[in-house]
Design a protein around this motif. Structure first.
Motif, PDB file in Angstrom:
ATOM      1  N   ARG A   6     122.979  65.808  -2.824  1.00 27.23           N
ATOM      2  CA  ARG A   6     122.800  64.457  -2.304  1.00 27.23           C
ATOM      3  C   ARG A   6     121.676  64.436  -1.254  1.00 27.23           C
ATOM      4  O   ARG A   6     120.788  63.575  -1.284  1.00 27.23           O
ATOM      5  N   SER A  58     119.307  54.249   5.180  1.00 27.89           N
ATOM      6  CA  SER A  58     120.424  54.541   6.062  1.00 27.89           C
ATOM      7  C   SER A  58     120.336  55.977   6.600  1.00 27.89           C
ATOM      8  O   SER A  58     120.482  56.228   7.800  1.00 27.89           O
ATOM      9  N   LEU A  62     119.699  57.012  10.552  1.00 25.70           N
ATOM     10  CA  LEU A  62     120.667  57.800  11.304  1.00 25.70           C
ATOM     11  C   LEU A  62     120.042  59.116  11.783  1.00 25.70           C
ATOM     12  O   LEU A  62     120.325  59.571  12.889  1.00 25.70           O
ATOM     13  N   LEU A 116     121.392  44.786   8.024  1.00 23.63           N
ATOM     14  CA  LEU A 116     122.768  45.026   7.592  1.00 23.63           C
ATOM     15  C   LEU A 116     123.350  46.253   8.268  1.00 23.63           C
ATOM     16  O   LEU A 116     124.547  46.381   8.434  1.00 23.63           O
ATOM     17  N   ALA A 119     125.194  46.651  12.735  1.00 28.85           N
ATOM     18  CA  ALA A 119     126.546  46.816  13.279  1.00 28.85           C
ATOM     19  C   ALA A 119     126.930  48.296  13.306  1.00 28.85           C
ATOM     20  O   ALA A 119     127.533  48.785  14.266  1.00 28.85           O
ATOM     21  N   GLN A 120     126.531  49.003  12.248  1.00 29.95           N
ATOM     22  CA  GLN A 120     126.824  50.431  12.160  1.00 29.95           C
ATOM     23  C   GLN A 120     126.089  51.192  13.275  1.00 29.95           C
ATOM     24  O   GLN A 120     126.670  52.042  13.946  1.00 29.95           O
ATOM     25  N   GLY A 123     127.655  50.637  16.584  1.00 30.43           N
ATOM     26  CA  GLY A 123     128.852  51.465  16.725  1.00 30.43           C
ATOM     27  C   GLY A 123     128.516  52.894  17.111  1.00 30.43           C
ATOM     28  O   GLY A 123     129.132  53.470  18.013  1.00 30.43           O
ATOM     29  N   LEU A 124     127.508  53.449  16.437  1.00 25.25           N
ATOM     30  CA  LEU A 124     127.094  54.828  16.725  1.00 25.25           C
ATOM     31  C   LEU A 124     126.576  54.962  18.151  1.00 25.25           C
ATOM     32  O   LEU A 124     126.955  55.873  18.890  1.00 25.25           O
ATOM     33  N   ARG A 153     123.809  47.493  22.824  1.00 22.49           N
ATOM     34  CA  ARG A 153     123.112  46.278  22.367  1.00 22.49           C
ATOM     35  C   ARG A 153     121.701  46.215  22.918  1.00 22.49           C
ATOM     36  O   ARG A 153     120.743  45.954  22.188  1.00 22.49           O
TER      37      ARG A 153
ATOM     38  N   CYS B 176     125.908  40.601  15.555  1.00 24.92           N
ATOM     39  CA  CYS B 176     127.146  41.390  15.582  1.00 24.92           C
ATOM     40  C   CYS B 176     128.051  40.884  16.701  1.00 24.92           C
ATOM     41  O   CYS B 176     127.960  41.377  17.825  1.00 24.92           O
ATOM     42  N   PRO B 182     132.447  46.513  15.566  1.00 23.59           N
ATOM     43  CA  PRO B 182     131.755  47.246  14.508  1.00 23.59           C
ATOM     44  C   PRO B 182     131.765  48.743  14.794  1.00 23.59           C
ATOM     45  O   PRO B 182     130.839  49.283  15.363  1.00 23.59           O
ATOM     46  N   ARG B 183     132.850  49.374  14.452  1.00 25.92           N
ATOM     47  CA  ARG B 183     132.957  50.800  14.711  1.00 25.92           C
ATOM     48  C   ARG B 183     132.882  51.564  13.395  1.00 25.92           C
ATOM     49  O   ARG B 183     133.067  51.012  12.326  1.00 25.92           O
ATOM     50  N   LEU B 184     132.666  52.838  13.488  1.00 19.41           N
ATOM     51  CA  LEU B 184     132.306  53.575  12.286  1.00 19.41           C
ATOM     52  C   LEU B 184     132.834  54.985  12.362  1.00 19.41           C
ATOM     53  O   LEU B 184     133.049  55.526  13.434  1.00 19.41           O
ATOM     54  N   GLY B 186     131.306  57.644  11.631  1.00 14.35           N
ATOM     55  CA  GLY B 186     130.321  58.635  12.028  1.00 14.35           C
ATOM     56  C   GLY B 186     129.715  59.376  10.852  1.00 14.35           C
ATOM     57  O   GLY B 186     128.963  60.318  11.020  1.00 14.35           O
ATOM     58  N   SER B 187     130.025  58.953   9.640  1.00 17.79           N
ATOM     59  CA  SER B 187     129.451  59.650   8.485  1.00 17.79           C
ATOM     60  C   SER B 187     128.053  59.127   8.196  1.00 17.79           C
ATOM     61  O   SER B 187     127.647  58.081   8.682  1.00 17.79           O
ATOM     62  N   LEU B 188     127.313  59.862   7.421  1.00 13.69           N
ATOM     63  CA  LEU B 188     125.962  59.447   7.080  1.00 13.69           C
ATOM     64  C   LEU B 188     125.928  58.573   5.827  1.00 13.69           C
ATOM     65  O   LEU B 188     124.874  58.211   5.344  1.00 13.69           O
ATOM     66  N   LEU B 189     127.109  58.231   5.329  1.00 16.26           N
ATOM     67  CA  LEU B 189     127.128  57.404   4.128  1.00 16.26           C
ATOM     68  C   LEU B 189     126.778  55.970   4.477  1.00 16.26           C
ATOM     69  O   LEU B 189     127.171  55.471   5.520  1.00 16.26           O
ATOM     70  N   PRO B 190     126.059  55.292   3.585  1.00 13.65           N
ATOM     71  CA  PRO B 190     125.776  53.887   3.847  1.00 13.65           C
ATOM     72  C   PRO B 190     127.061  53.076   3.764  1.00 13.65           C
ATOM     73  O   PRO B 190     128.003  53.499   3.100  1.00 13.65           O
ATOM     74  N   PRO B 191     127.083  51.917   4.428  1.00 13.79           N
ATOM     75  CA  PRO B 191     128.285  51.092   4.355  1.00 13.79           C
ATOM     76  C   PRO B 191     128.533  50.641   2.920  1.00 13.79           C
ATOM     77  O   PRO B 191     127.589  50.512   2.144  1.00 13.79           O
ATOM     78  N   ARG B 193     129.232  48.528  -0.451  1.00 10.24           N
ATOM     79  CA  ARG B 193     128.630  47.271  -0.912  1.00 10.24           C
ATOM     80  C   ARG B 193     129.622  46.133  -0.816  1.00 10.24           C
ATOM     81  O   ARG B 193     130.795  46.298  -1.129  1.00 10.24           O
ATOM     82  N   ARG B 199     125.964  39.595   2.848  1.00 12.78           N
ATOM     83  CA  ARG B 199     126.801  40.079   3.935  1.00 12.78           C
ATOM     84  C   ARG B 199     126.322  39.533   5.268  1.00 12.78           C
ATOM     85  O   ARG B 199     126.821  39.890   6.305  1.00 12.78           O
ATOM     86  N   PHE B 200     125.302  38.664   5.211  1.00 12.64           N
ATOM     87  CA  PHE B 200     124.870  38.020   6.439  1.00 12.64           C
ATOM     88  C   PHE B 200     125.668  36.733   6.609  1.00 12.64           C
ATOM     89  O   PHE B 200     125.344  35.732   5.995  1.00 12.64           O
TER      90      PHE B 200
END
Lengths: 189, 235
Positions: A6, A58, A62, A116, A119-120, A123-124, A153, B176, B182-184, B186-191, B193, B199-200
């Motif tokens: 990946r 993404s 990151l 998009l 927000a992510q 959070g980070l 922010r 936001c 908006p918490r996560l 911590g992975s590198l995967l995209p959010p 779909r 999504r706006f």
């Protein structure tokens, strides 16, 4: 093993984007750059090209913030962490050849995805700042989460757009951090 | 002179009619944009909505679709700032002014129909103003707009900075809202779909009045004091 493929695919696709731009990068290019078959690529990104491009943006975003976090990890306090972080981030954005090229030639493909992701990212960044808030850093009545969220922010906003501030000038960045970022947040100001 | 008579005069002979036609076309363009989206709106759609002929539309807008859209957008921006200005003019002290600016600016963005429709269907049109150099332009305009309202309390340099600061907070919360947490992981995967791809979505009240007051008291007012102190220091 799977993560390795990946990552290779993401990095292969990124190299293609750097060379050709977002629109012209095909699945074949990305698969070839990663040394895997098209079928393998589809196993990792069943959504095809669109999903791959989204994942690359993404991943790179990151990674940008991970490098930034590493660059400031040894700062002695929140103020110097923010000053250093903003200076480094501002410079890195200006010097980021691929980002600047895509912003100039195909912003319509990049910016919706970045928005998009905001927000992510928030959070980070917020989790990062929360971890770097020392036990005595906060003014009375300010919660750790609230402080971290607020700083996150502003950080995201300034990294993207400096407005009237010259973020290449350490003296201005220090004034910015002491006023807009920290004045209400740390005690004794 | 009644509106009906003005309508019958050839536009070329009447600056009044021309002006009226321009605003009718511009308003019709907004209606169409809210209904079909920007990309799908044609000059024919706009002419039909304005109940004017295609020829009249082109006479008042020789630049065609592009000029109509630009005019409609800039009249919306003017309207936005005028409405915000009316709210701000009612405030008579700094804290109230800052609180009103944050909450009204956010509420008016969040309840803007054409903006919501653009964000949902053609986000690429809007998001170019939310980041990087596009957002610097927005910050410049917002700072400029707020300077006269802040002038009784702040020197121009501080006023401009505070205006931009408020614009950053408004934009951040509109994009936001706080309570979405908006918490996560911590992975590198995209959010993941979202269904439908749009999504706006705008929250109706991105910064509540109480949250705005808290932001102002806790962060903005102390920050202003530091800005004022550092501009007093001799360099």
């Amino acid at each position: 093993m799977g993560d390795d493929v990946r990552t290779r695919l993401l990095e292969g696709a990124y190299a293609c984007i750097a060379e050709k731009g977002l629109a012209a990068t095909s699945l074949e290019d990305a698969a070839r750059a990663a040394g895997v078959s098209r079928a393998t690529l589809y196993r990792y990104f069943p959504g095809g090209r669109e999903e791959l491009v989204r994942a690359v943006i993404s991943y790179e975003t990151l990674r940008f913030f991970e490098r930034l976090a590493q660059a400031v990890a040894t700062a002695p306090d929140l103020e110097s962490l923010l000053v250093e972080g903003i200076l480094v981030a501002h410079r890195s954005i200006l010097e980021h050849a691929v980002l600047q090229k895509v912003l100039e030639t195909e912003p319509e493909l990049l910016l919706p995805q970045l928005s998009l992701q905001s927000a992510q990212l928030l959070g980070l960044l917020s989790a990062f700042f929360e971890a770097h808030l020392g036990p005595h850093d906060l003014a009375e009545g300010v919660g750790r989460k609230e402080a971290a969220d607020y700083v996150a922010r502003l950080t995201l906003s300034f990294i993207s757009s400096p407005g009237d501030w010259d973020l290449a000038d350490p003296a201005q960045v220090a004034e910015l951090v002491r006023s807009e970022f920290l004045a209400g947040l740390v005690p004794g100001r | 002179m009644g509106a009906a008579l003005v309508d019958r005069l050839p536009a070329a002979f009447s600056p009044v009619a021309e002006c009226d036609h321009r605003s009718r076309v511009s308003a019709a363009a907004l209606t169409c944009m809210a209904r079909f989206g920007l990309g799908k709106t044609t000059v024919d759609d706009i002419a039909r909505e304005a109940r004017l002929s295609r020829a009249t539309v082109y006479r008042v807008f020789p630049g065609g679709r592009e000029e109509i859209v630009a005019t409609a957008v800039s009249s919306e921006v003017e309207r936005y700032f005028a409405a915000l200005g009316a709210v701000l003019a009612a405030e008579s002290e700094l804290e109230g002014l800052l609180v009103a600016a944050l909450s009204a600016a956010a509420d008016q963005l969040a309840s803007h129909g054409a903006l919501a429709s653009l964000l949902a269907n053609e986000p690429e049109v809007v998001v170019s103003y939310l980041a990087f150099s596009g957002f610097d332009m927005v910050l410049g305009a917002a700072g400029e707009f707020l300077v006269p309202y802040l002038a009784p309390y702040l020197a121009e340099r501080e006023a401009r900075r505070v205006g931009q600061w408020l614009a950053r907070l408004v934009t951040s919360y509109v994009a936001c809202p706080h309570f979405e947490e908006p918490r996560l992981s911590g992975s590198l995967l995209p959010p993941p779909r979202a269904a439908g791809g749009s999504r706006f979505a705008l929250h109706p009240e991105p910064i509540g009045r109480e949250e705005a007051r808290r932001l102002v008291r806790q962060f903005v007012l102390p920050g202003i004091a530091v800005l004022q102190d550092s501009s007093k220091e001799p360099n």
